[in-house]
Write an enzyme that holds these catalytic residues in place. Sequence first.
Site, PDB file in Angstrom:
ATOM      1  N   GLY A   1       0.788  -1.236   0.000  1.00 33.45           N
ATOM      2  CA  GLY A   1       0.000   0.000   0.000  1.00 33.45           C
ATOM      3  C   GLY A   1       0.818   1.282   0.000  1.00 33.45           C
ATOM      4  O   GLY A   1       0.350   2.304   0.501  1.00 33.45           O
TER       5      GLY A   1
ATOM      6  N   ASN B   1       1.446   3.053  -2.598  1.00 34.49           N
ATOM      7  CA  ASN B   1       0.673   3.991  -3.432  1.00 34.49           C
ATOM      8  C   ASN B   1      -0.513   4.547  -2.656  1.00 34.49           C
ATOM      9  O   ASN B   1      -0.795   5.742  -2.729  1.00 34.49           O
ATOM     10  CB  ASN B   1       0.187   3.305  -4.715  1.00 34.49           C
TER      11      ASN B   1
ATOM     12  N   MET C   1      -4.895  -6.814  -6.875  1.00 36.88           N
ATOM     13  CA  MET C   1      -4.529  -7.932  -7.747  1.00 36.88           C
ATOM     14  C   MET C   1      -5.697  -8.810  -8.183  1.00 36.88           C
ATOM     15  O   MET C   1      -5.493  -9.903  -8.686  1.00 36.88           O
ATOM     16  CB  MET C   1      -3.452  -8.785  -7.058  1.00 36.88           C
TER      17      MET C   1
ATOM     18  N   ASN D   1      -7.116   2.613 -12.422  1.00 34.91           N
ATOM     19  CA  ASN D   1      -6.071   1.664 -12.022  1.00 34.91           C
ATOM     20  C   ASN D   1      -4.706   2.199 -12.439  1.00 34.91           C
ATOM     21  O   ASN D   1      -4.605   2.991 -13.374  1.00 34.91           O
ATOM     22  CB  ASN D   1      -6.308   0.317 -12.717  1.00 34.91           C
TER      23      ASN D   1
ATOM     24  N   HIS E   1      -0.980   0.658 -13.610  1.00 34.19           N
ATOM     25  CA  HIS E   1      -0.242  -0.542 -13.988  1.00 34.19           C
ATOM     26  C   HIS E   1       1.236  -0.174 -14.066  1.00 34.19           C
ATOM     27  O   HIS E   1       1.591   0.843 -14.666  1.00 34.19           O
ATOM     28  CB  HIS E   1      -0.738  -1.071 -15.335  1.00 34.19           C
TER      29      HIS E   1
END
Length: 185
Positions: free
Chosen positions: A12, A14, A84, A101, A103
């Site tokens: 976590g 981010n 995920m 999201n 990536h």
Amino acid sequence: MKKIAILASGNGTNAEAIITHFESVPHAKVVLIGSNKETAYVLQRAKNHQIQSFTFSKKELENGSVKALLLVKNIDLLVLAGFMMKVPEDMIQAFPKSIVNIHPALLPKFGGKGMYGMRVHEAVKAAGEKETGITIHWVNEHYDEGEIILQEKVALSETDTAEQIAEKVHQLEYKYYPKVIESLI
Ligand code: GAR
């Protein structure tokens, strides 16, 4: 006030960058953090910031329980930050153009099922790429295929290990993801 929820499966970092960013944004806040892993460190981060958190099983994600909670909480933007699992179609329909999201590579390269976290950086290393980066995109019903909002690149050197690649990508993530989220909300 706009309400942000984050779904994350692991550490976590981010999520932490996003929470911290929005602590000084007056018109939007992170109000809810969900994880599919009971032991995910992101839950501790939620606690540290006094943000409500919850965990859920694959079944609860797929039977609409998670969606119901997000709807009850009047979430304006759902942010996936190291999440995920596949977001079910009914959730995507319940939050049109409201699920984003990140990536850790330059999509469409190194994306799709099974491409997440360190696996992505290992594949980038194995392919001998000269650059990698981040892709921030809207979520649709196909893994890593939603409309791209932003891509940022970073140069790689031949000697970079997968861990060093991950670190370079993380730095881009922390720099851009919170700001992009702010621009969307
Ligand atoms: C991040 O690099 C994120 O881009 C990636 O997982 C990492 C989570 O790190 N996401 C994916 O691979 C999704 N397919 P964090 O838990 O420290 O934020």
